[in-house]
Design a protein around this motif. Sequence first.
Motif, PDB file in Angstrom:
ATOM      1  N   LYS A 169       0.680  -1.398  -0.102  1.00 11.95           N
ATOM      2  CA  LYS A 169      -0.033   0.113  -0.028  1.00 11.95           C
ATOM      3  C   LYS A 169       0.894   1.065  -0.015  1.00 11.95           C
ATOM      4  CE  LYS A 169      -4.309   1.570   0.299  1.00 11.95           C
ATOM      5  NZ  LYS A 169      -5.384   1.375  -0.626  1.00 11.95           N
ATOM      6  N   LYS A 170       1.913   0.991   0.671  1.00 13.63           N
ATOM      7  CA  LYS A 170       2.944   2.288   0.804  1.00 13.63           C
ATOM      8  C   LYS A 170       3.799   2.267  -0.381  1.00 13.63           C
ATOM      9  CE  LYS A 170       2.594   2.804   5.860  1.00 13.63           C
ATOM     10  NZ  LYS A 170       3.404   2.689   7.099  1.00 13.63           N
ATOM     11  N   LYS A 171       3.919   1.203  -1.191  1.00 12.20           N
ATOM     12  CA  LYS A 171       4.766   1.568  -2.318  1.00 12.20           C
ATOM     13  C   LYS A 171       6.559   1.075  -1.989  1.00 12.20           C
ATOM     14  CE  LYS A 171       1.709   1.745  -5.670  1.00 12.20           C
ATOM     15  NZ  LYS A 171       1.107   0.665  -6.317  1.00 12.20           N
ATOM     16  N   ASP A 172       6.198   0.332  -0.859  1.00  8.46           N
ATOM     17  CA  ASP A 172       7.790   0.116  -0.091  1.00  8.46           C
ATOM     18  C   ASP A 172       8.211  -1.188  -0.470  1.00  8.46           C
ATOM     19  OD1 ASP A 172      10.007  -0.252   1.549  1.00  8.46           O
ATOM     20  OD2 ASP A 172       9.150   0.490   3.549  1.00  8.46           O
ATOM     21  N   LYS A 173       8.921  -1.170  -1.655  1.00 12.05           N
ATOM     22  CA  LYS A 173       9.331  -2.559  -2.149  1.00 12.05           C
ATOM     23  C   LYS A 173      10.192  -3.306  -1.191  1.00 12.05           C
ATOM     24  CE  LYS A 173      10.985  -4.575  -6.375  1.00 12.05           C
ATOM     25  NZ  LYS A 173      11.333  -5.894  -5.566  1.00 12.05           N
ATOM     26  N   VAL A 174      11.236  -2.596  -0.701  1.00 12.39           N
ATOM     27  CA  VAL A 174      12.191  -3.424   0.303  1.00 12.39           C
ATOM     28  C   VAL A 174      11.314  -4.000   1.489  1.00 12.39           C
ATOM     29  CG1 VAL A 174      14.064  -3.173   1.947  1.00 12.39           C
ATOM     30  CG2 VAL A 174      14.055  -1.764  -0.275  1.00 12.39           C
TER      31      VAL A 174
ATOM     32  N   PHE B  39       8.318  -4.756   1.311  1.00 11.66           N
ATOM     33  CA  PHE B  39       7.264  -5.730   0.746  1.00 11.66           C
ATOM     34  C   PHE B  39       7.983  -6.994   0.719  1.00 11.66           C
ATOM     35  CE2 PHE B  39       5.710  -8.011  -2.840  1.00 11.66           C
ATOM     36  CZ  PHE B  39       4.476  -8.284  -2.708  1.00 11.66           C
ATOM     37  N   ASP B  40       9.179  -7.012  -0.065  1.00  8.77           N
ATOM     38  CA  ASP B  40       9.908  -7.900  -0.180  1.00  8.77           C
ATOM     39  C   ASP B  40      10.274  -8.926   0.998  1.00  8.77           C
ATOM     40  OD1 ASP B  40      10.032  -7.550  -2.959  1.00  8.77           O
ATOM     41  OD2 ASP B  40      12.101  -6.748  -3.088  1.00  8.77           O
ATOM     42  N   LEU B  41      10.782  -8.308   2.014  1.00  7.00           N
ATOM     43  CA  LEU B  41      11.015  -8.736   3.190  1.00  7.00           C
ATOM     44  C   LEU B  41       9.823  -9.505   3.931  1.00  7.00           C
ATOM     45  CD1 LEU B  41      12.875  -9.273   5.735  1.00  7.00           C
ATOM     46  CD2 LEU B  41      12.199  -7.031   6.604  1.00  7.00           C
TER      47      LEU B  41
ATOM     48  N   ILE C 104       1.790 -16.668  -2.405  1.00  6.93           N
ATOM     49  CA  ILE C 104       2.591 -16.493  -3.532  1.00  6.93           C
ATOM     50  C   ILE C 104       1.837 -15.989  -4.891  1.00  6.93           C
ATOM     51  CG2 ILE C 104       4.138 -17.594  -5.678  1.00  6.93           C
ATOM     52  CD1 ILE C 104       4.851 -19.840  -3.278  1.00  6.93           C
ATOM     53  N   TYR C 105       0.735 -16.411  -5.314  1.00  8.68           N
ATOM     54  CA  TYR C 105      -0.040 -15.981  -6.263  1.00  8.68           C
ATOM     55  C   TYR C 105      -0.460 -14.438  -5.884  1.00  8.68           C
ATOM     56  CZ  TYR C 105      -0.563 -20.356  -8.549  1.00  8.68           C
ATOM     57  OH  TYR C 105      -0.662 -21.701  -9.039  1.00  8.68           O
ATOM     58  N   SER C 106      -0.745 -14.113  -4.563  1.00  7.83           N
ATOM     59  CA  SER C 106      -1.447 -12.894  -4.251  1.00  7.83           C
ATOM     60  C   SER C 106      -0.469 -11.842  -4.453  1.00  7.83           C
ATOM     61  CB  SER C 106      -1.986 -13.027  -2.858  1.00  7.83           C
ATOM     62  OG  SER C 106      -2.990 -13.751  -2.803  1.00  7.83           O
ATOM     63  N   PHE C 107       0.722 -12.203  -3.926  1.00  9.25           N
ATOM     64  CA  PHE C 107       1.976 -11.312  -3.896  1.00  9.25           C
ATOM     65  C   PHE C 107       2.521 -10.958  -5.166  1.00  9.25           C
ATOM     66  CE2 PHE C 107       2.929 -12.843   0.586  1.00  9.25           C
ATOM     67  CZ  PHE C 107       1.909 -12.100   1.131  1.00  9.25           C
ATOM     68  N   LYS C 108       2.395 -11.943  -6.125  1.00 10.27           N
ATOM     69  CA  LYS C 108       3.230 -11.808  -7.307  1.00 10.27           C
ATOM     70  C   LYS C 108       2.096 -10.792  -8.163  1.00 10.27           C
ATOM     71  CE  LYS C 108       4.687 -14.700 -11.289  1.00 10.27           C
ATOM     72  NZ  LYS C 108       4.556 -16.040 -11.908  1.00 10.27           N
ATOM     73  N   ALA C 109       0.938 -10.828  -7.929  1.00 12.41           N
ATOM     74  CA  ALA C 109       0.239  -9.780  -8.564  1.00 12.41           C
ATOM     75  C   ALA C 109       0.064  -8.374  -8.113  1.00 12.41           C
ATOM     76  CB  ALA C 109      -1.543 -10.546  -8.322  1.00 12.41           C
ATOM     77  N   LEU C 110       0.807  -8.164  -7.203  1.00 13.27           N
ATOM     78  CA  LEU C 110       1.052  -6.860  -6.749  1.00 13.27           C
ATOM     79  C   LEU C 110       2.133  -6.157  -7.458  1.00 13.27           C
ATOM     80  CD1 LEU C 110       0.505  -7.171  -2.859  1.00 13.27           C
ATOM     81  CD2 LEU C 110      -1.339  -6.338  -4.583  1.00 13.27           C
ATOM     82  N   GLU C 111       1.820  -4.948  -7.992  1.00 13.91           N
ATOM     83  CA  GLU C 111       2.952  -4.106  -8.482  1.00 13.91           C
ATOM     84  C   GLU C 111       3.558  -3.001  -7.422  1.00 13.91           C
ATOM     85  OE1 GLU C 111       1.574  -2.453 -12.236  1.00 13.91           O
ATOM     86  OE2 GLU C 111       1.012  -4.609 -13.025  1.00 13.91           O
ATOM     87  N   ILE C 112       4.669  -3.513  -7.149  1.00 12.30           N
ATOM     88  CA  ILE C 112       5.327  -2.390  -5.927  1.00 12.30           C
ATOM     89  C   ILE C 112       6.145  -1.578  -6.869  1.00 12.30           C
ATOM     90  CG2 ILE C 112       6.208  -2.231  -3.926  1.00 12.30           C
ATOM     91  CD1 ILE C 112       3.893  -3.922  -4.074  1.00 12.30           C
TER      92      ILE C 112
END
Length: 200
Positions: free
Chosen positions: A165-170, A172-174, A192-200
């Motif tokens: 939501k905050k567009k914080d890729k680091v 999010f990946d963690l 895995i599917y849910s996270f893959k669908a998100l664009e950060i």
Amino acid sequence: MWKQYLCAVLVGVVFAIFELPFWMAVVLLLIITLWIIGEFLYLVYGTTNMKKVEKFIIAKQKEPIYRYVYSQGFGTLQDQLIAIDKILQKYKQPHIHQYYLAIQQLLSDNFDEALKVANQIGKEPFMSYTKALILVEMGNIEEAKSFKFEKLWMHEAIFAMIAAKKKDKVSFDLHSSKAIAASRGIQRLSLIYSFKALEI
């Protein structure tokens, strides 16, 4: 699982040909049955082998819940909503029905209605987890973070969604990696599917 079924058929044939005692056949068939059930439960709830789980859900798409997970990975948002419609038609148990209805409303961006339905789930930790997911989408981050979960994957998944939501890729990946690592079976594949669908 076809190997276990083949074993059961072979046991029946061998015992019939050699006229072995009936009780021995019963014991062997019971062992094979327990083997089949055990492998199924491990695949659904315990394994980290996602190739096997993915193969399983692809083969079981006629079952609405597996169809929904499949649509998370290979379908569109509309496919997910259709799969949830099928789940709602088939499962009338209140906590299952309300959980998927809340998810359906969430996917449709009807956040207020989703939260209202989530409050009716009545079974923990699914009620709190669903509410936290909805609150993240509504932007109520601090309230979403206030929930405590015994299941580590739930805690990490919520923090991954907050990071998304905050567009914080680091972050999010963690957190998404920790959520996946802490989950097993179909739940892991769904994450895995849910996270893959998100664009950060």
